[in-house]
Design a protein around this motif. Structure first.
Motif, PDB file in Angstrom:
ATOM      1  N   VAL A 267       0.831  -1.204   0.000  1.00 16.57           N
ATOM      2  CA  VAL A 267       0.000   0.000   0.000  1.00 16.57           C
ATOM      3  C   VAL A 267       0.860   1.246   0.000  1.00 16.57           C
ATOM      4  N   ASN A 268       1.953   1.221   0.764  1.00 12.60           N
ATOM      5  CA  ASN A 268       2.757   2.410   0.939  1.00 12.60           C
ATOM      6  C   ASN A 268       3.753   2.649  -0.197  1.00 12.60           C
ATOM      7  N   THR A 269       3.896   1.718  -1.130  1.00 15.20           N
ATOM      8  CA  THR A 269       4.883   1.874  -2.208  1.00 15.20           C
ATOM      9  C   THR A 269       4.248   1.952  -3.586  1.00 15.20           C
ATOM     10  N   THR A 270       2.937   2.009  -3.644  1.00 12.13           N
ATOM     11  CA  THR A 270       2.243   2.170  -4.924  1.00 12.13           C
ATOM     12  C   THR A 270       1.299   3.352  -4.845  1.00 12.13           C
ATOM     13  N   ASP A 271       0.975   3.928  -6.001  1.00 13.31           N
ATOM     14  CA  ASP A 271       0.078   5.086  -6.055  1.00 13.31           C
ATOM     15  C   ASP A 271      -1.373   4.622  -5.987  1.00 13.31           C
ATOM     16  N   SER A 272      -1.777   4.119  -4.827  1.00 17.41           N
ATOM     17  CA  SER A 272      -3.141   3.588  -4.690  1.00 17.41           C
ATOM     18  C   SER A 272      -4.108   4.597  -4.089  1.00 17.41           C
ATOM     19  N   ALA A 273      -3.597   5.590  -3.349  1.00 16.87           N
ATOM     20  CA  ALA A 273      -4.475   6.596  -2.744  1.00 16.87           C
ATOM     21  C   ALA A 273      -5.033   7.521  -3.819  1.00 16.87           C
ATOM     22  N   VAL A 274      -6.315   7.904  -3.651  1.00 23.76           N
ATOM     23  CA  VAL A 274      -6.992   8.736  -4.644  1.00 23.76           C
ATOM     24  C   VAL A 274      -7.521  10.004  -3.970  1.00 23.76           C
ATOM     25  N   ARG A 275      -7.303  11.126  -4.608  1.00 25.19           N
ATOM     26  CA  ARG A 275      -7.799  12.420  -4.141  1.00 25.19           C
ATOM     27  C   ARG A 275      -8.596  13.042  -5.287  1.00 25.19           C
ATOM     28  N   ILE A 276      -9.870  13.361  -5.024  1.00 24.40           N
ATOM     29  CA  ILE A 276     -10.742  13.940  -6.056  1.00 24.40           C
ATOM     30  C   ILE A 276     -11.198  15.321  -5.610  1.00 24.40           C
ATOM     31  N   SER A 277     -10.993  16.316  -6.450  1.00 23.72           N
ATOM     32  CA  SER A 277     -11.445  17.686  -6.173  1.00 23.72           C
ATOM     33  C   SER A 277     -12.569  18.045  -7.144  1.00 23.72           C
ATOM     34  N   HIS A 278     -13.695  18.523  -6.583  1.00 28.31           N
ATOM     35  CA  HIS A 278     -14.801  18.993  -7.406  1.00 28.31           C
ATOM     36  C   HIS A 278     -14.629  20.496  -7.577  1.00 28.31           C
ATOM     37  N   ILE A 279     -14.166  20.914  -8.736  1.00 32.79           N
ATOM     38  CA  ILE A 279     -13.741  22.292  -8.971  1.00 32.79           C
ATOM     39  C   ILE A 279     -14.859  23.316  -8.734  1.00 32.79           C
ATOM     40  N   PRO A 280     -16.101  23.121  -9.197  1.00 30.52           N
ATOM     41  CA  PRO A 280     -17.141  24.151  -9.013  1.00 30.52           C
ATOM     42  C   PRO A 280     -17.458  24.448  -7.545  1.00 30.52           C
ATOM     43  N   THR A 281     -17.409  23.431  -6.676  1.00 25.97           N
ATOM     44  CA  THR A 281     -17.775  23.623  -5.274  1.00 25.97           C
ATOM     45  C   THR A 281     -16.576  23.675  -4.337  1.00 25.97           C
ATOM     46  N   GLY A 282     -15.412  23.224  -4.804  1.00 25.85           N
ATOM     47  CA  GLY A 282     -14.239  23.195  -3.942  1.00 25.85           C
ATOM     48  C   GLY A 282     -14.204  22.021  -2.986  1.00 25.85           C
ATOM     49  N   ILE A 283     -15.136  21.087  -3.113  1.00 24.08           N
ATOM     50  CA  ILE A 283     -15.189  19.913  -2.245  1.00 24.08           C
ATOM     51  C   ILE A 283     -14.071  18.945  -2.637  1.00 24.08           C
ATOM     52  N   VAL A 284     -13.340  18.463  -1.623  1.00 24.93           N
ATOM     53  CA  VAL A 284     -12.236  17.531  -1.852  1.00 24.93           C
ATOM     54  C   VAL A 284     -12.466  16.270  -1.024  1.00 24.93           C
ATOM     55  N   VAL A 285     -12.302  15.114  -1.648  1.00 26.04           N
ATOM     56  CA  VAL A 285     -12.440  13.842  -0.933  1.00 26.04           C
ATOM     57  C   VAL A 285     -11.211  12.982  -1.230  1.00 26.04           C
ATOM     58  N   GLU A 286     -10.876  12.125  -0.258  1.00 30.49           N
ATOM     59  CA  GLU A 286      -9.738  11.230  -0.425  1.00 30.49           C
ATOM     60  C   GLU A 286     -10.112   9.828   0.024  1.00 30.49           C
ATOM     61  N   CYS A 287      -9.417   8.848  -0.520  1.00 31.56           N
ATOM     62  CA  CYS A 287      -9.600   7.477  -0.071  1.00 31.56           C
ATOM     63  C   CYS A 287      -8.300   6.709  -0.298  1.00 31.56           C
ATOM     64  N   GLN A 288      -7.863   5.977   0.745  1.00 34.42           N
ATOM     65  CA  GLN A 288      -6.626   5.206   0.629  1.00 34.42           C
ATOM     66  C   GLN A 288      -6.721   3.906   1.426  1.00 34.42           C
ATOM     67  N   VAL A 289      -7.940   3.387   1.592  1.00 35.39           N
ATOM     68  CA  VAL A 289      -8.128   2.226   2.469  1.00 35.39           C
ATOM     69  C   VAL A 289      -7.846   0.903   1.771  1.00 35.39           C
ATOM     70  N   ASP A 290      -7.786   0.902   0.447  1.00 34.64           N
ATOM     71  CA  ASP A 290      -7.615  -0.362  -0.268  1.00 34.64           C
ATOM     72  C   ASP A 290      -6.351  -0.314  -1.130  1.00 34.64           C
ATOM     73  N   ARG A 291      -5.826  -1.486  -1.450  1.00 34.54           N
ATOM     74  CA  ARG A 291      -4.661  -1.562  -2.319  1.00 34.54           C
ATOM     75  C   ARG A 291      -5.017  -1.226  -3.763  1.00 34.54           C
ATOM     76  N   SER A 292      -6.273  -1.371  -4.086  1.00 32.52           N
ATOM     77  CA  SER A 292      -6.714  -1.127  -5.453  1.00 32.52           C
ATOM     78  C   SER A 292      -7.055   0.347  -5.653  1.00 32.52           C
ATOM     79  N   GLN A 293      -6.392   0.968  -6.606  1.00 34.75           N
ATOM     80  CA  GLN A 293      -6.690   2.354  -6.934  1.00 34.75           C
ATOM     81  C   GLN A 293      -8.113   2.487  -7.473  1.00 34.75           C
ATOM     82  N   ILE A 294      -8.566   1.476  -8.209  1.00 34.06           N
ATOM     83  CA  ILE A 294      -9.924   1.509  -8.779  1.00 34.06           C
ATOM     84  C   ILE A 294     -10.973   1.533  -7.671  1.00 34.06           C
TER      85      ILE A 294
END
Length: 397
Positions: A267-294
């Motif tokens: 988990v710590n050596t692959t780019d599996s964490a995802v950060r999504i920013s919703h530009i119109p509202t400025g809302i940002v969410v993140e998720c890094q609980v799984d090994r799968s980026q999908i």
């Protein structure tokens, strides 16, 4: 209607108002001995029930202009009143038998009278239950968030206990749980945790948990025995249903990075964490609980969907938010709703007067005690909404 041990709101009495019933659909004027008298918290519901009964009469006659909109709510009340009237007629028919000299006949009549009077009481309870407003926000999916507040490491430790309590409760109810985010500290607490929950009316339960939870206890590291006060904030976001949320892919900024914290070497050596920013509202969410980026991206999108839904819901209900004092709205999260006092083994919910629950450790297991309290809060909330409706009706009539 289920009555809970924390609740004592329903009062059924006699002889306040003589409801005038239209001569339609077998409706008759009630007998004086069994006049309808429904009260909640000392407030009479009779005038309000009378108006519903008159509308039911108009529907029966075909005189209602809003039959389609009114039928689903008014018909159950009207039919219960019809049933109540029939019971009273049966009671009136016992009058002669109750005056009989024959002891056996009189005894049988008395037994039957008691049964019919119990039926009236049951019908009155059903009327109260039917009058309680239906919650339109009893969604089957939601996002649950638990955040540590004031109190440093002690708040983070308590946040973990609260989150575990809710996870246990979700399993107790047989719902589905998927961890979306879990930020653990070195001492075993959590700064933030969130989960996706699916199940029958899950939001009905968790909306009453939204707010600030306060803990008072002596930490294990406290040598002088002082009681510390810490806080945890709980948030429940309903997943979109009737409000349609459309997300334009062009409005999203999606970034991937290496996960941080516990999770294993992969988990710590692959780019599996995802950060999504919703530009119109400025809302940002993140998720890094799984090994799968999908999978992390799927969970992050679900969280974003829920946050956008809440924003739209708050926009639609802004005008009535203060009047209805909804427990779901965002400003409610700043209010202290419950205190967990470990030293006195007591839980106090500040929305219910005189309600204290003991066996704190058992409560934190997230089982029947928590369920009973939440159902009491839900019933109390519906009662307050009904009383607001009745009081506004009385002012306008």
């Amino acid at each position: 209607m289920r009555m809970f041990k924390y609740t004592n709101l329903l009062i059924i009495g006699k002889n306040i108002l003589d409801i005038q019933v239209p001569q339609c659909c077998n409706l008759r004027k009630f007998s004086n001995a069994y006049d309808l008298d429904l009260k909640l918290n000392g407030i009479s519901l009779n005038n309000y029930v009378r108006s519903i009964q008159n509308e039911y009469f108009n529907i029966c006659k075909g005189n209602s202009e809003n039959k389609d909109n009114s039928w689903s709510f008014i018909t159950p009340v009207g039919r219960l009143l019809e049933e109540r009237d029939k019971v009273i007629q049966n009671l009136n028919n016992l009058t002669e038998l109750l005056n009989e000299n024959d002891k056996d006949l009189k005894s049988m009549a008395l037994e039957e009278k008691i049964q019919w009077e119990e039926n009236i009481n049951n019908i009155d309870n059903q009327l109260i239950s039917t009058l309680l407003p239906f919650d339109e926000n009893e969604h089957n999916s939601m996002v649950l968030e638990v955040n540590s507040g004031v109190g440093g490491q002690e708040a983070m430790l308590f946040a973990k206990e609260i989150f575990n309590m809710y996870c246990n409760f979700i399993h107790y109810k047989g719902w589905q749980l998927e961890i979306a985010d879990y930020q653990e500290t070195d001492l075993g607490g959590i700064r933030h945790a969130s989960a996706l929950v699916d199940g029958n009316s899950v939001f009905k339960f968790f909306k009453h948990e939204t707010g600030v939870h306060r803990v008072q206890r002596t930490p294990a590291t406290e040598k002088s025995g002082r009681i510390h006060t810490s806080t945890v904030t709980v948030v429940a976001l309903p997943q979109p249903t009737d409000i349609e949320i459309k997300i334009n892919p062009k409005d999203l900024k999606i970034e991937t990075k290496r996960a941080t914290g516990a999770g294993g070497q992969h988990v710590n050596t692959t780019d599996s964490a995802v950060r999504i920013s919703h530009i119109p509202t400025g809302i940002v969410v993140e998720c890094q609980v799984d090994r799968s980026q999908i999978k992390n991206r799927k969970i992050a999108m679900a969280k974003l969907n829920a946050l956008l839904y809440e924003k739209e819901l708050n926009n639609q209900t802004a005008d009535t938010e203060a009047a209805r004092k909804s427990q779901v709205k965002s400003n409610f999260r700043n209010e202290k709703i419950r205190t967990y006092n470990f030293n006195q083994d007591r839980i106090t919910d500040h929305r219910l007067q005189g309600v204290n629950i003991n066996n704190l450790k058992g409560f934190l297991l997230g089982g029947e005690q928590l369920e009973d309290l939440i159902e009491t809060l839900d019933y109390n909330n519906k009662v307050n909404k009904l009383l607001d409706i009745v009081q506004n009706f009385n002012k306008q009539s």
